[in-house]
Scaffold this motif. Structure first.
Motif, PDB file in Angstrom:
ATOM      1  N   ASP A  43       0.827  -1.210   0.000  1.00 16.51           N
ATOM      2  CA  ASP A  43       0.000   0.000   0.000  1.00 16.51           C
ATOM      3  C   ASP A  43       0.862   1.262   0.000  1.00 16.51           C
ATOM      4  N   TRP A  46       2.323   1.807  -3.475  1.00 16.51           N
ATOM      5  CA  TRP A  46       1.350   2.396  -4.405  1.00 16.51           C
ATOM      6  C   TRP A  46       1.077   3.863  -4.080  1.00 16.51           C
ATOM      7  N   ALA A  47       1.013   4.199  -2.810  1.00 17.99           N
ATOM      8  CA  ALA A  47       0.773   5.594  -2.434  1.00 17.99           C
ATOM      9  C   ALA A  47       1.910   6.485  -2.921  1.00 17.99           C
ATOM     10  N   ASP A  50       1.576   6.868  -6.639  1.00 21.89           N
ATOM     11  CA  ASP A  50       0.462   7.779  -6.956  1.00 21.89           C
ATOM     12  C   ASP A  50       0.867   9.240  -6.786  1.00 21.89           C
ATOM     13  N   ARG A  51       1.736   9.498  -5.803  1.00 22.68           N
ATOM     14  CA  ARG A  51       2.211  10.865  -5.562  1.00 22.68           C
ATOM     15  C   ARG A  51       3.373  11.236  -6.477  1.00 22.68           C
ATOM     16  N   ARG A  91       5.380  -4.110 -11.741  1.00 24.23           N
ATOM     17  CA  ARG A  91       4.378  -3.191 -11.192  1.00 24.23           C
ATOM     18  C   ARG A  91       2.967  -3.703 -11.500  1.00 24.23           C
TER      19      ARG A  91
END
Length: 109
Positions: A43, A46-47, A50-51, A91
């Motif tokens: 998690d 992925w965060a 995403d940023r 990924r």
């Protein structure tokens, strides 16, 4: 770049050695924490992605690689190593490989 797809999913001997060292009951308790830690690392990866924070994503992939390797999840560790190198196929496969690894871990005991 090594092909993580050719790696075995789990090192059953390593898992069994850990079970033998701590006992099945303790291992089952520990595995709950292993699962939570691995999910948290994915998690967090992925965060960071995403940023757009690739250095943080790479650092998290490195931590995931170590955590997976420590408990014998060979393919997940190899996927994480590929993530450190921005491997797009790794990924794309990360979430599925995590689920396979966690299933193999629970089946190993």
């Amino acid at each position: 770049m090594s092909d993580w797809r050719n790696k075995p999913e789990i090192d059953s001997a390593a898992v069994q050695a850990l079970v033998s060292a701590v006992g099945e009951s303790v291992f089952r308790d520990m595995s709950v924490q292993f699962v939570a830690d691995l999910r948290r690392l994915v998690d967090t990866y992925w965060a960071a992605m995403d940023r757009g924070e690739r250095p943080d994503a790479h650092a998290t992939a490195h931590a995931l690689k170590g955590a997976a390797a420590n408990i014998g999840l060979i393919r997940l560790a190899a996927v994480a190593a590929a993530l450190e190198q921005d491997d797009n196929a790794a990924r794309d496969a990360l979430n599925a490989e995590l689920e396979v690894a966690l299933t193999r871990l629970t089946e190993a005991v």
